[in-house]
Design a protein around this motif. Structure first.
Motif, PDB file in Angstrom:
ATOM      1  N   SER A 160       4.327   5.714  -5.304  1.00  0.00           N
ATOM      2  CA  SER A 160       4.524   5.725  -6.755  1.00  0.00           C
ATOM      3  C   SER A 160       3.500   6.609  -7.467  1.00  0.00           C
ATOM      4  O   SER A 160       3.738   7.059  -8.575  1.00  0.00           O
ATOM      5  N   HIS A 161       2.371   6.856  -6.812  1.00  0.00           N
ATOM      6  CA  HIS A 161       1.341   7.723  -7.389  1.00  0.00           C
ATOM      7  C   HIS A 161       1.393   9.133  -6.813  1.00  0.00           C
ATOM      8  O   HIS A 161       0.493   9.935  -7.047  1.00  0.00           O
ATOM      9  N   GLY A 162       2.398   9.419  -6.011  1.00  0.00           N
ATOM     10  CA  GLY A 162       2.523  10.747  -5.423  1.00  0.00           C
ATOM     11  C   GLY A 162       1.499  11.031  -4.347  1.00  0.00           C
ATOM     12  O   GLY A 162       1.209  12.186  -4.050  1.00  0.00           O
ATOM     13  N   ASP A 163       0.938   9.993  -3.728  1.00  0.00           N
ATOM     14  CA  ASP A 163      -0.116  10.167  -2.733  1.00  0.00           C
ATOM     15  C   ASP A 163       0.390  10.514  -1.340  1.00  0.00           C
ATOM     16  O   ASP A 163      -0.389  10.594  -0.408  1.00  0.00           O
ATOM     17  N   SER A 185      -3.334  16.224   1.533  1.00  0.00           N
ATOM     18  CA  SER A 185      -4.545  16.397   0.745  1.00  0.00           C
ATOM     19  C   SER A 185      -4.941  17.862   0.724  1.00  0.00           C
ATOM     20  O   SER A 185      -4.691  18.609   1.664  1.00  0.00           O
ATOM     21  N   ASP A 200       2.603   1.674  -3.423  1.00  0.00           N
ATOM     22  CA  ASP A 200       1.635   2.155  -4.411  1.00  0.00           C
ATOM     23  C   ASP A 200       1.342   3.640  -4.223  1.00  0.00           C
ATOM     24  O   ASP A 200       1.309   4.405  -5.182  1.00  0.00           O
ATOM     25  N   ALA A 201       1.132   4.041  -2.980  1.00  0.00           N
ATOM     26  CA  ALA A 201       0.836   5.450  -2.700  1.00  0.00           C
ATOM     27  C   ALA A 201       2.004   6.344  -3.095  1.00  0.00           C
ATOM     28  O   ALA A 201       1.811   7.399  -3.712  1.00  0.00           O
ATOM     29  N   GLN A 206       0.837  -1.207   0.000  1.00  0.00           N
ATOM     30  CA  GLN A 206       0.000   0.000   0.000  1.00  0.00           C
ATOM     31  C   GLN A 206       0.869   1.253   0.000  1.00  0.00           C
ATOM     32  O   GLN A 206       0.612   2.201  -0.740  1.00  0.00           O
TER      33      GLN A 206
END
Length: 169
Positions: free
Chosen positions: A151-154, A158, A148-149, A145
């Protein structure tokens, strides 16, 4: 609106933070005392020792070590000064490989028993086999998790409205 952690999530998060902050220091202390190396140095030596020919492309090693290329380069430079590693140009591919020397292999072999004892004492001795399997499963899910976050710039904050108040303690 921010969704605040519920009490169970808060309890879990505080336990993770305690592990993230205390375990690395405990492992560093053990390795420094017994072998004169840091946990990260040991981890890099271990990763290289497991590779065919005890060599790995620096970018691949950085990925496996969960480190920036800059941090890894600094540590490999130190390991070169200690005689534990060397750099080698890669034929047919851009970049450089880190290569574990015989001295580096001896160092990781020397440090491994104390490290394994510390990991067992600090982590696994308090768990039964079922809990150990659960820990493995949960850690793998969380690592995936996080990867993935990232790698997506998450990982950035926010931009949602944050007007909701946190729950009372």
């Amino acid at each position: 609106m921010t969704k605040w952690l519920d009490p169970v999530e808060q309890r879990a998060w505080r336990a993770i933070v305690a592990l993230m902050t205390r375990l690395p220091g405990a492992l560093d202390t053990q390795l420094q005392r017994e072998s004169g190396i840091t946990h990260f140095e040991f981890w890099v030596l271990t990763l290289l020792s497991e590779e065919p020919g005890h060599r790995l492309q620096m970018s691949d090693l950085a990925h496996k070590a969960n480190a920036s290329l800059s941090r890894l380069s600094h540590v490999v430079s130190k390991m070169e000064r200690m005689g534990w590693a060397e750099r080698s140009a890669t034929t047919g591919r851009r970049g450089v490989q880190a290569v574990l020397t015989d001295s580096g292999y001896s160092k990781v072999v020397e440090a491994a028993p104390g490290y394994q004892d510390a990991v067992r004492r600090l982590v696994f001795d308090g768990l039964d086999p079922h809990q150990t399997a659960q820990l493995a499963d949960l850690s793998e899910v969380l690592s995936t998790q996080l990867a993935d976050a990232l790698s997506h710039g998450d990982a950035s904050p926010s931009t949602e409205d944050r007007t909701e108040q946190p729950p009372a303690p």
